[in-house]
Scaffold this active site. Structure first.
Site, PDB file in Angstrom:
ATOM      1  N   LYS A  52       0.837  -1.199   0.000  1.00 35.61           N
ATOM      2  CA  LYS A  52       0.000   0.000   0.000  1.00 35.61           C
ATOM      3  C   LYS A  52       0.876   1.254   0.000  1.00 35.61           C
ATOM      4  CE  LYS A  52      -3.749  -2.475   2.109  1.00 35.61           C
ATOM      5  NZ  LYS A  52      -4.399  -2.940   3.287  1.00 35.61           N
ATOM      6  N   GLN A  96      -5.038  -1.943   9.153  1.00 24.97           N
ATOM      7  CA  GLN A  96      -4.764  -3.255   8.579  1.00 24.97           C
ATOM      8  C   GLN A  96      -5.322  -4.351   9.499  1.00 24.97           C
ATOM      9  OE1 GLN A  96      -3.360  -4.005   5.495  1.00 24.97           O
ATOM     10  NE2 GLN A  96      -4.063  -6.028   6.043  1.00 24.97           N
ATOM     11  N   ASP A 119     -11.289   1.786   3.334  1.00 25.18           N
ATOM     12  CA  ASP A 119     -11.636   0.372   3.155  1.00 25.18           C
ATOM     13  C   ASP A 119     -13.143   0.170   3.007  1.00 25.18           C
ATOM     14  OD1 ASP A 119      -9.334  -1.215   3.018  1.00 25.18           O
ATOM     15  OD2 ASP A 119      -9.092  -1.256   5.190  1.00 25.18           O
TER      16      ASP A 119
END
Length: 192
Positions: A52, A96, A119
């Site tokens: 990322k 994460q 997300d």
């Protein structure tokens, strides 16, 4: 006739477009910044976070990687997210997953400002996907839709089968296909 879908080619094209958009934002005085939080030392998570960060750098987005030890308390993580929510220089927040077992994943996800929930995991973000009025999408379903769009695959009226019903991939994938007027069947571990 089968077509080969080249994900690397599509990814390259999308990153080029994003880079152009980021350049345009910077010309307007907006410097996109993504905060990525990694709690603990899960090796797979560390790889995802590195990827990322690499994608951010490649497209001109400023990555802000925050690594916290395994024993970080839930309240410490929530406090950090609160500060990032309030920081106008941070445009997106990504925590994460998975988190260490002593931290309530749902509580952490729901603490992220939906306007920064890249997300698209908060309840508000999921609701926006249901309505087709989203700002962000979970990455795998979004990537699949971009691949289909790039190759001109028409979804409207097609019978679409999604295998899996996870909150991260299966359910949002089914919703995106429904929003594109596909007829969707979801198969999962209990499907006979």
């Amino acid at each position: 006739m089968a077509n080969i879908i080249d994900g690397k080619l599509v990814s390259k094209k999308i990153r080029e477009t994003i880079s152009e958009e980021v350049t345009a934002l910077k010309e307007q005085g907006i410097f996109p910044r993504l905060a990525v939080i990694l709690v603990g030392n899960d090796p797979a998570s560390a790889v995802y976070v590195r990827n990322k960060e690499k994608a951010c750098i490649e497209t001109g987005i400023e990555p802000m990687q925050i690594t916290m030890p395994e024993q970080t308390s839930e309240s410490e993580l929530l406090n950090l997210i609160g500060k990032l929510n309030a920081d106008s220089s941070v445009h997106g927040i990504l925590v994460q997953l998975p988190l260490p077992r002593h931290i309530n994943e749902n509580k952490v996800i729901e603490s992220i400002d939906p306007a920064k929930d890249v997300d698209a995991f908060t309840h508000e973000s999921v609701g926006r996907i249901v309505e087709g009025k989203y700002a962000f999408l979970p990455c795998t379903p979004a990537g699949i839709m971009k691949l289909l769009e790039f190759y001109g695959v028409e979804i409207a009226g097609k019978e679409c089968v999604v295998i899996g019903r996870s909150n991260i991939v299966g359910k949002p994938m089914a919703l995106l296909l429904l929003n594109a007027s596909g007829t969707v069947t979801v198969c999962h571990s209990k499907t006979k």
